[in-house]
Scaffold this motif. Structure first.
Motif, short mmCIF file in Angstrom:
data_model
loop_
_atom_site.label_atom_id
_atom_site.label_comp_id
_atom_site.label_asym_id
_atom_site.label_seq_id
_atom_site.Cartn_x
_atom_site.Cartn_y
_atom_site.Cartn_z
N ILE A 97 0.93 -1.72 0.23
CA ILE A 97 0.08 0.20 -0.46
C ILE A 97 1.10 1.02 -0.61
O ILE A 97 1.99 1.15 1.15
N PRO A 98 1.30 2.28 -1.09
CA PRO A 98 1.69 3.18 -1.16
C PRO A 98 1.14 4.38 0.30
O PRO A 98 -0.10 4.34 0.54
N LYS A 99 2.08 4.91 0.50
CA LYS A 99 2.34 5.98 1.93
C LYS A 99 0.55 6.99 1.92
O LYS A 99 0.06 7.07 2.75
N ARG A 100 0.70 7.08 0.41
CA ARG A 100 -0.36 8.08 0.37
C ARG A 100 -1.68 7.46 0.95
O ARG A 100 -1.87 8.72 1.60
N GLU A 101 -1.78 6.32 0.88
CA GLU A 101 -3.33 6.16 1.05
C GLU A 101 -3.32 5.64 2.37
O GLU A 101 -4.39 5.56 2.45
N TYR A 102 -2.00 5.48 2.93
CA TYR A 102 -2.12 5.71 4.50
C TYR A 102 -2.42 6.94 5.45
O TYR A 102 -3.23 6.93 6.10
N HIS A 103 -1.61 8.17 4.35
CA HIS A 103 -2.25 9.36 5.17
C HIS A 103 -3.79 9.91 5.03
O HIS A 103 -4.21 10.34 6.06
N GLU A 104 -3.99 8.94 3.56
CA GLU A 104 -5.71 9.32 3.63
C GLU A 104 -6.20 9.56 4.64
O GLU A 104 -7.20 10.19 4.73
N ALA A 105 -6.39 7.56 4.58
CA ALA A 105 -7.05 7.20 5.54
C ALA A 105 -7.03 8.16 7.09
O ALA A 105 -7.91 8.59 7.81
N LEU A 106 -5.80 8.53 6.97
CA LEU A 106 -5.21 9.29 8.95
C LEU A 106 -6.30 10.08 8.59
O LEU A 106 -7.06 10.72 9.53
N LEU A 107 -5.99 11.14 8.02
CA LEU A 107 -6.78 12.33 7.48
C LEU A 107 -8.58 12.10 8.00
O LEU A 107 -9.05 13.04 8.16
#
Length: 127
Positions: A97-107
């Motif tokens: 999973i790309p980091k941007r997807e984790y960051h999107e989920a966090l936001l």
């Protein structure tokens, strides 16, 4: 990786050719999904596992913003991500999973719980 030259391109665009360690950390593990995204959408089928092969959103939709957590908070986040979140995603058949997807989920999580976010900010002031 596919974005190895991202720092250079960004520096040229900004007219600044200096790189910082923070810039390198943010871009070092970002895979090139733009070509993969278009190929996958062309070959997309009605397969029930097709969603597992596509990123949550194309890289073109991403906005790069810096965050500045404390080192111990970031380390704890990385541990939680590695040992809990990624395990659950692997169990669901999702890997890399790309980091941007984790960051999107966090936001999104923060937006769903604004009172809790405010509480954590207030508690951080007390520390």
């Amino acid at each position: 990786m596919g974005f190895d030259d991202l720092e250079d391109a960004a520096a040229e665009q900004d007219g600044d050719n200096t790189n910082t360690a923070d810039d390198a950390v943010e871009t070092e593990s970002m895979p090139d999904t733009t070509q993969t995204d278009s190929r996958q959408s062309e070959h997309s089928t009605d397969d029930s596992n097709d969603w597992k092969r596509r990123p949550a959103f194309p890289y073109d939709d991403a906005s790069q913003e810096a965050i500045y957590p404390r080192s111990d908070t970031w380390d704890e986040f990385e541990d939680t991500l590695d040992f809990e979140v990624k395990r659950e995603l692997r169990d669901a058949g999702l890997r890399d999973i790309p980091k941007r997807e984790y960051h999107e989920a966090l936001l999104k999580l923060a937006m769903e719980h604004p009172q809790r976010l405010a509480e954590l900010v207030k508690n951080g002031r007390k520390e």
